[in-house]
Design a protein around this motif. Sequence first.
Motif, PDB file in Angstrom:
ATOM      1  N   ALA A   1       9.279   7.204  -8.075  1.00 23.00           N
ATOM      2  CA  ALA A   1      10.974   6.519  -8.447  1.00 23.00           C
ATOM      3  C   ALA A   1      10.880   5.783  -7.633  1.00 23.00           C
ATOM      4  CB  ALA A   1      11.322   7.584  -9.461  1.00 23.00           C
ATOM      5  N   GLY A   2      11.098   6.225  -6.252  1.00 23.38           N
ATOM      6  CA  GLY A   2      11.837   4.970  -5.240  1.00 23.38           C
ATOM      7  C   GLY A   2      11.077   4.447  -4.633  1.00 23.38           C
ATOM      8  N   THR A   3       9.580   4.824  -4.367  1.00 26.93           N
ATOM      9  CA  THR A   3       9.277   3.629  -4.001  1.00 26.93           C
ATOM     10  C   THR A   3       9.006   2.213  -5.384  1.00 26.93           C
ATOM     11  OG1 THR A   3       7.675   5.229  -2.953  1.00 26.93           O
ATOM     12  CG2 THR A   3       6.577   2.719  -3.507  1.00 26.93           C
ATOM     13  N   LEU A   4       8.984   3.357  -6.614  1.00 25.02           N
ATOM     14  CA  LEU A   4       9.320   1.353  -7.453  1.00 25.02           C
ATOM     15  C   LEU A   4       9.831   1.172  -7.181  1.00 25.02           C
ATOM     16  CD1 LEU A   4       6.982   3.833 -10.133  1.00 25.02           C
ATOM     17  CD2 LEU A   4       6.417   1.600  -8.644  1.00 25.02           C
ATOM     18  N   CYS A   5      11.274   1.788  -7.423  1.00 25.15           N
ATOM     19  CA  CYS A   5      12.454   1.007  -7.285  1.00 25.15           C
ATOM     20  C   CYS A   5      13.122   0.217  -6.231  1.00 25.15           C
ATOM     21  CB  CYS A   5      14.143   2.118  -7.340  1.00 25.15           C
ATOM     22  SG  CYS A   5      14.360   3.422  -8.568  1.00 25.15           S
ATOM     23  N   GLY A   6      12.114   0.519  -4.741  1.00 22.70           N
ATOM     24  CA  GLY A   6      12.547  -0.057  -3.905  1.00 22.70           C
ATOM     25  C   GLY A   6      11.711  -1.646  -4.715  1.00 22.70           C
ATOM     26  N   LEU A   7      10.092  -1.577  -5.702  1.00 26.14           N
ATOM     27  CA  LEU A   7       9.809  -2.545  -5.791  1.00 26.14           C
ATOM     28  C   LEU A   7      10.140  -3.637  -6.357  1.00 26.14           C
ATOM     29  CD1 LEU A   7       6.816  -4.019  -5.174  1.00 26.14           C
ATOM     30  CD2 LEU A   7       6.736  -2.338  -6.959  1.00 26.14           C
TER      31      LEU A   7
ATOM     32  N   LEU B   1       2.754   4.621   7.279  1.00 22.35           N
ATOM     33  CA  LEU B   1       2.888   6.383   7.223  1.00 22.35           C
ATOM     34  C   LEU B   1       3.758   7.099   7.193  1.00 22.35           C
ATOM     35  CD1 LEU B   1      -1.223   6.550   9.374  1.00 22.35           C
ATOM     36  CD2 LEU B   1      -0.709   6.957   7.063  1.00 22.35           C
ATOM     37  N   GLY B   2       4.422   7.096   8.801  1.00 16.21           N
ATOM     38  CA  GLY B   2       5.478   7.810   8.764  1.00 16.21           C
ATOM     39  C   GLY B   2       7.032   7.655   7.553  1.00 16.21           C
ATOM     40  N   GLU B   3       7.324   6.152   7.052  1.00 12.23           N
ATOM     41  CA  GLU B   3       8.365   5.991   5.960  1.00 12.23           C
ATOM     42  C   GLU B   3       6.951   7.333   4.469  1.00 12.23           C
ATOM     43  OE1 GLU B   3      10.149   3.255   2.914  1.00 12.23           O
ATOM     44  OE2 GLU B   3       8.623   2.613   4.345  1.00 12.23           O
ATOM     45  N   CYS B   4       6.388   6.724   3.930  1.00 13.06           N
ATOM     46  CA  CYS B   4       5.529   7.705   3.576  1.00 13.06           C
ATOM     47  C   CYS B   4       5.685   9.407   3.009  1.00 13.06           C
ATOM     48  CB  CYS B   4       4.248   7.384   2.947  1.00 13.06           C
ATOM     49  SG  CYS B   4       4.041   5.172   1.916  1.00 13.06           S
ATOM     50  N   SER B   5       5.205   9.490   4.505  1.00 13.72           N
ATOM     51  CA  SER B   5       5.322  10.992   4.441  1.00 13.72           C
ATOM     52  C   SER B   5       6.282  11.652   5.088  1.00 13.72           C
ATOM     53  CB  SER B   5       4.505  11.370   5.708  1.00 13.72           C
ATOM     54  OG  SER B   5       5.202  10.887   7.401  1.00 13.72           O
ATOM     55  N   LYS B   6       7.003  10.528   5.362  1.00 15.39           N
ATOM     56  CA  LYS B   6       8.589  11.321   5.346  1.00 15.39           C
ATOM     57  C   LYS B   6       9.581  11.790   3.691  1.00 15.39           C
ATOM     58  CE  LYS B   6      12.260   8.490   6.145  1.00 15.39           C
ATOM     59  NZ  LYS B   6      12.753   9.150   4.681  1.00 15.39           N
TER      60      LYS B   6
ATOM     61  N   CYS C   1       3.779  -5.772 -12.426  1.00 17.58           N
ATOM     62  CA  CYS C   1       4.881  -5.768 -11.692  1.00 17.58           C
ATOM     63  C   CYS C   1       5.715  -4.180 -12.373  1.00 17.58           C
ATOM     64  CB  CYS C   1       5.502  -5.904 -10.390  1.00 17.58           C
ATOM     65  SG  CYS C   1       4.422  -5.954  -9.198  1.00 17.58           S
ATOM     66  N   ILE C   2       6.129  -5.468 -13.272  1.00 13.16           N
ATOM     67  CA  ILE C   2       7.241  -4.561 -14.196  1.00 13.16           C
ATOM     68  C   ILE C   2       6.579  -3.968 -15.226  1.00 13.16           C
ATOM     69  CG2 ILE C   2       8.902  -5.017 -15.730  1.00 13.16           C
ATOM     70  CD1 ILE C   2      10.110  -7.791 -13.416  1.00 13.16           C
ATOM     71  N   LEU C   3       5.547  -4.157 -15.274  1.00  7.96           N
ATOM     72  CA  LEU C   3       4.434  -3.937 -16.902  1.00  7.96           C
ATOM     73  C   LEU C   3       4.561  -2.607 -16.262  1.00  7.96           C
ATOM     74  CD1 LEU C   3       3.327  -4.156 -20.133  1.00  7.96           C
ATOM     75  CD2 LEU C   3       1.848  -5.775 -19.063  1.00  7.96           C
ATOM     76  N   GLY C   4       3.768  -2.038 -15.494  1.00 15.80           N
ATOM     77  CA  GLY C   4       2.993  -0.808 -14.836  1.00 15.80           C
ATOM     78  C   GLY C   4       4.315  -0.596 -14.649  1.00 15.80           C
ATOM     79  N   ILE C   5       5.116  -0.238 -13.731  1.00 18.29           N
ATOM     80  CA  ILE C   5       6.278   0.316 -13.790  1.00 18.29           C
ATOM     81  C   ILE C   5       7.105   1.010 -15.295  1.00 18.29           C
ATOM     82  CG2 ILE C   5       8.630   0.771 -13.016  1.00 18.29           C
ATOM     83  CD1 ILE C   5       8.192  -0.660 -10.780  1.00 18.29           C
ATOM     84  N   GLY C   6       7.354   0.323 -15.769  1.00 11.88           N
ATOM     85  CA  GLY C   6       7.671   0.377 -17.323  1.00 11.88           C
ATOM     86  C   GLY C   6       6.372   1.950 -18.049  1.00 11.88           C
TER      87      GLY C   6
ATOM     88  N   GLY D   1       0.884  -1.425  -0.379  1.00 14.35           N
ATOM     89  CA  GLY D   1      -0.058  -0.082   0.041  1.00 14.35           C
ATOM     90  C   GLY D   1       1.056   1.708  -0.164  1.00 14.35           C
ATOM     91  N   ASN D   2       1.755   0.984   0.181  1.00 13.23           N
ATOM     92  CA  ASN D   2       2.835   2.454   0.096  1.00 13.23           C
ATOM     93  C   ASN D   2       2.838   2.569  -1.129  1.00 13.23           C
ATOM     94  OD1 ASN D   2       4.068   2.045   2.528  1.00 13.23           O
ATOM     95  ND2 ASN D   2       6.042   1.644   1.813  1.00 13.23           N
ATOM     96  N   ILE D   3       2.984   2.231  -1.743  1.00  9.99           N
ATOM     97  CA  ILE D   3       2.169   2.840  -3.196  1.00  9.99           C
ATOM     98  C   ILE D   3       1.307   3.828  -3.357  1.00  9.99           C
ATOM     99  CG2 ILE D   3       2.317   2.434  -5.252  1.00  9.99           C
ATOM    100  CD1 ILE D   3       3.470  -0.510  -5.561  1.00  9.99           C
ATOM    101  N   VAL D   4       0.182   3.274  -2.900  1.00 12.24           N
ATOM    102  CA  VAL D   4      -0.692   4.107  -3.286  1.00 12.24           C
ATOM    103  C   VAL D   4      -0.308   5.750  -2.194  1.00 12.24           C
ATOM    104  CG1 VAL D   4      -3.452   4.432  -2.160  1.00 12.24           C
ATOM    105  CG2 VAL D   4      -2.419   2.287  -4.008  1.00 12.24           C
ATOM    106  N   LEU D   5      -0.270   5.035  -1.352  1.00 17.73           N
ATOM    107  CA  LEU D   5       0.139   6.040   0.130  1.00 17.73           C
ATOM    108  C   LEU D   5       1.214   7.722  -0.541  1.00 17.73           C
ATOM    109  CD1 LEU D   5       0.592   4.219   3.283  1.00 17.73           C
ATOM    110  CD2 LEU D   5      -1.628   5.762   2.628  1.00 17.73           C
ATOM    111  N   ILE D   6       2.379   7.245  -1.206  1.00 16.78           N
ATOM    112  CA  ILE D   6       3.216   7.831  -1.898  1.00 16.78           C
ATOM    113  C   ILE D   6       2.451   8.600  -2.810  1.00 16.78           C
ATOM    114  CG2 ILE D   6       5.508   7.867  -3.677  1.00 16.78           C
ATOM    115  CD1 ILE D   6       5.802   7.610  -0.495  1.00 16.78           C
TER     116      ILE D   6
END
Length: 223
Positions: A147-153, A62-67, A182-187, A7-12
């Motif tokens: 982009a950072g979140t997607l790189c983590g994925l 919440l803390g990570e995404c807001s940071k 995931c790879i298709l979506g990131i592309g 859910g971090n993707i959506v929160l970010i």
Amino acid sequence: LQFMKEGNIVLIFLFSVVAGLQSVTRARVLVLTVILIGATMSVTGEIKFVLVGFLLQALSQLGECSKNVLGEWMMTSSQTRLDPLTYTMSTAPVALVPLAIATFASSQSTMITAFLHHWPLLLANCLIAVALNVMIAILIQSCSAMAGTLCGLLKDILVVTVAAAAFGVAVTGQQVVGFALCILGIGAWSSIRFRPDLWNFLDGAEKIPLMESAISKPARSEP
């Protein structure tokens, strides 16, 4: 907990929209939905709900995404425009205080002896941690928190793939399909940034007005 992390993707994205760092378009919503479905399919294991763990994980996310979103705003959109090193130095005390309290509360008589014995490993670990935090800040400044979140994925997918190839870790067909989505979506997300004209058939020239009206300032042109 694994499912919640996706859910971090959506929160970010939502936090970035509120901060005016991202704009909502039909193409982006569609691509994020594909990525979220793929990430969810990649999660395996027993589902056992524990309320305390759920609440701690939710607060952590919440803390990570807001940071991350706050860091992007401080380095790209605010009047201060911090550089990555200054941003990392400014956030270090915030992390140091709770860690120092937790270390003091859980201290044992053997900690000093263990520290003297293993200090080279601890020093190397500290240097790697500082370098990692600076590189994450550079990535967020150069690209975005999304982009950072997607790189983590992508990193998670790479780790599982290498483990499967090198150590024979079992990977199910459902996970393979999830990784592919995931790879298709990131592309596709990258193509929205570099070739937005390819997505005009979904978005046209207008953004979704309901969300755009809630933003106090226009979003940056790059995601």
